[in-house]
Enzyme design. Structure first.
Site, PDB file in Angstrom:
ATOM      1  N   CYS A 383       2.137   6.670  -6.236  1.00 44.91           N
ATOM      2  CA  CYS A 383       1.776   8.745  -6.347  1.00 44.91           C
ATOM      3  C   CYS A 383       3.381   9.402  -6.235  1.00 44.91           C
ATOM      4  O   CYS A 383       4.258   8.951  -6.961  1.00 44.91           O
ATOM      5  CB  CYS A 383       0.623   8.387  -5.553  1.00 44.91           C
ATOM      6  SG  CYS A 383      -0.316  10.346  -6.612  1.00 44.91           S
ATOM      7  N   HIS A 517      -3.530   4.457  -7.390  1.00 45.73           N
ATOM      8  CA  HIS A 517      -2.928   3.494  -6.010  1.00 45.73           C
ATOM      9  C   HIS A 517      -4.171   2.286  -6.438  1.00 45.73           C
ATOM     10  O   HIS A 517      -5.504   2.395  -5.428  1.00 45.73           O
ATOM     11  CB  HIS A 517      -3.676   4.860  -4.962  1.00 45.73           C
ATOM     12  CG  HIS A 517      -3.520   5.574  -4.195  1.00 45.73           C
ATOM     13  ND1 HIS A 517      -2.569   6.081  -3.408  1.00 45.73           N
ATOM     14  CD2 HIS A 517      -3.717   7.290  -5.116  1.00 45.73           C
ATOM     15  CE1 HIS A 517      -2.566   7.412  -3.646  1.00 45.73           C
ATOM     16  NE2 HIS A 517      -2.848   8.216  -3.911  1.00 45.73           N
ATOM     17  N   GLU A 519      -3.654   0.009  -3.970  1.00 44.30           N
ATOM     18  CA  GLU A 519      -4.372  -0.283  -3.124  1.00 44.30           C
ATOM     19  C   GLU A 519      -5.219  -0.448  -2.757  1.00 44.30           C
ATOM     20  O   GLU A 519      -5.638  -1.264  -1.886  1.00 44.30           O
ATOM     21  CB  GLU A 519      -3.015   0.872  -1.632  1.00 44.30           C
ATOM     22  CG  GLU A 519      -3.291   1.783  -1.104  1.00 44.30           C
ATOM     23  CD  GLU A 519      -2.489   2.916  -2.557  1.00 44.30           C
ATOM     24  OE1 GLU A 519      -1.992   2.327  -3.636  1.00 44.30           O
ATOM     25  OE2 GLU A 519      -2.286   3.564  -1.899  1.00 44.30           O
TER      26      GLU A 519
END
Ligand code: GLN
Length: 546
Positions: A383, A517, A519
């Protein structure tokens, strides 16, 4: 909602930070191992509408769901442990509840009634708890905060009423408490737990199970005492001892008999032990890795690493997939603004720059990216980290000194600019500079098309992916040609080709920036391909250096 759906309410007592979220997620996963279908929800008593506008120092990470809710980081635990994706309907705050009540009042829905906490606010909470459920066996609802908090009272009243409405055979109360150890007396103390249960009883809630956090074994006579004073069956006083890694927790709870006792409470037959082999495999790799690799995370919320919870976990998952332990070196990006990056980065095998907002530490992040690019160190920018990677290449390779983001500087070369328009499910979303900050970012899952012959295409093994977003600015494609000439390629775009989602530097071994994102979607059993590949690249870099 099916008649068989049962509700488990998890409250916390004595102190905060007892790991209720992890406890709830672990119980859910053990119930899953017994073949049950679970759903998890978080009820947060604070007055913010969502944690989206809170500082990470207040709250840790903001976890974003596929459907674009900005939620508490506990939902990350829920998804990682159960693999079940959470929705907007799984996260509520007092701010949201009041917003709904006031909207209804303005609309005239209450037909002239005086609006009160009971029943209007509590009814709204009850509606939330019971909404959007189909054929789940168990719905686990975690109440944020600690019993006794003023903000939490309507929630306790609401869950008491749900249990009253459905009958106790469809509801269970689990209270998570702490048994402090007093070294001078050599004893675990049960008094705070007794007080906390008394407090719950004042609200009309009799807990059915206590989960007692403790740093050492709880002697049976202490369990007996707690059971008697708290009016709970002795086998339902469950010890939750500290463990060396979080993936050990479901195994530990099950050994303590937690899932069996939960089944017993609901009158469900449960023979034998649940199959926990997948957890045992993970714990075994974590305890006996084939090697260790050091990766730097260069961010700015270093006093509260909860701000990077999912990144931490995703790196661990990438490690597990490679049978390696990932040692994270947390580097405060502000330090890199004052001294040479190699002082902090020369001992790491990969560099990750996570998401972020605001000026503080930004130029340090750019310095870390420059260091990674010039030394061909595997780099993952997420990001803000991706936006900074683009700015770094523009400034230092393309020679556009004033390249920056309009988030921080209005008179710059707008290589990263405010996103004012994009498509969501066929509709146009529009934003302006002066709009509200809360809930107005580009949020949730969006599709992305991967370029042929790109590294990401190889890593994902497919050409269309879906990933979760949370940002207001984007890389400006007007600079694409200049970026290409400087060696950076946009290898992922929105299907209409208008939004750049991924950049790479093909001349480097592993240099990737992603606007989303990744993750948030990594699970211990299903590690995210980008993190698996990133950790692998780090291991190779380390071997190369030897
Ligand atoms: N501040 C940047 C934006 O709003 C990046 C946000 C992030 O990293 N999550 O676009």
């Amino acid at each position: 909602m099916s008649e068989k759906t049962k509700f488990i309410f998890i409250t916390g007592g004595v102190v905060s930070s007892l790991g209720k979220g992890l406890a709830s997620a672990s119980l859910a996963s053990v119930l899953q191992s017994r073949g049950f279908k679970v759903r998890m929800r978080k009820l947060d008593p604070y007055l913010n509408v969502d944690p989206g506008t809170m500082s990470p120092y207040q709250h840790g990470e903001v976890y974003v769901t596929d459907d674009g809710a900005e939620t508490d980081l506990d939902l990350g635990h829920y998804e990682r442990f159960s693999g079940v994706s959470c929705h907007k309907t799984d996260s509520i705050t007092t701010g949201k509840i009041y917003q709904r009540v006031i909207d209804k009042e303005r609309h005239g829905d209450y037909l002239g009634a005086t609006i009160q906490v009971i029943p209007h606010v509590t009814n709204e909470i009850k509606d939330f708890i019971l909404s959007d459920i189909t054929d789940e066996d168990f719905v686990l609802c975690e109440i944020g905060g600690t019993v006794g908090d003023i903000e939490g009272q309507p929630y306790l009243e609401a869950i008491r009423q749900v249990a009253y409405d459905l009958g106790r055979e469809r509801a269970m109360f689990i209270h998570v408490t702490l048994l402090p150890y007093i070294p001078a007396a050599g004893e675990l103390k049960t008094k705070p737990t007794q007080h906390s249960v008394k407090k719950l009883q004042e609200y009309g809630i009799q807990p059915d199970m206590l989960l007692c956090r403790s740093q050492c074994e709880i002697p049976q006579n202490e369990k007996k005492k707690i059971a008697l004073f708290c009016n709970i069956r002795e086998e339902n006083v469950i010890a939750a001892l500290d463990v060396d890694n979080i993936y050990q927790v479901p195994i530990a709870y099950s050994h303590e008999g937690m899932d069996k006792q939960v089944c017993k409470h609901f009158g469900i037959e449960c023979e034998g032990e649940p199959d926990l082999s997948k957890w045992e495999r993970i714990v075994d790799i974590i305890r006996h890795p084939e090697g260790e690799v050091k990766i730097a995370v260069v961010g700015k919320y270093m006093q509260l690493l909860e701000a990077y919870k999912s990144i931490h976990e995703a790196l661990v998952h990438g490690g597990i997939a490679n049978k390696y332990k990932v040692k994270i070196k947390w580097v405060d990006s502000e330090l890199l603004e004052k001294s040479e990056p190699d002082i902090y980065l020369s001992d790491v095998s990969a560099i990750l720059v996570p998401g972020g907002f605001g000026q503080r530490g930004t130029d340090g992040k750019i310095a870390a990216i420059k260091y990674a690019r010039e030394n061909d160190i595997p780099f993952l920018g997420i990001c803000y980290g991706m936006q900074m990677a683009v700015i770094e290449t523009m400034q230092h390779v393309a020679g556009v000194k004033n390249a920056y983001t309009t988030e921080l500087r209005s008179n710059c070369e707008p290589v990263v600019g405010l996103m004012t328009e994009w498509e969501k499910d066929g509709d146009k979303e529009k934003r302006s500079k002066d709009g509200d900050l809360g809930g107005t970012m580009r949020l949730g899952a969006y599709p992305c098309v991967l370029a042929k012959d790109s590294l990401v295409r190889k890593i994902y093994g497919t050409d269309k992916i879906s990933e979760r977003h949370r940002h207001r600015y984007e890389v400006n494609l007007a600079y694409e040609k200049q970026l290409n000439d400087a060696g950076m390629v946009v290898t992922g775009k929105s299907p209409d080709g208008r939004l750049p989602e991924i950049v790479e530097i093909p001349a480097n071994k592993w240099f990737i920036g992603v606007q989303f994102h990744p993750e948030l979607k990594s699970r211990p059993f299903d590690p995210h391909p980008l993190f698996v590949s990133f950790v692998k690249a780090a291991i190779e870099k380390q071997q190369e250096a030897k």
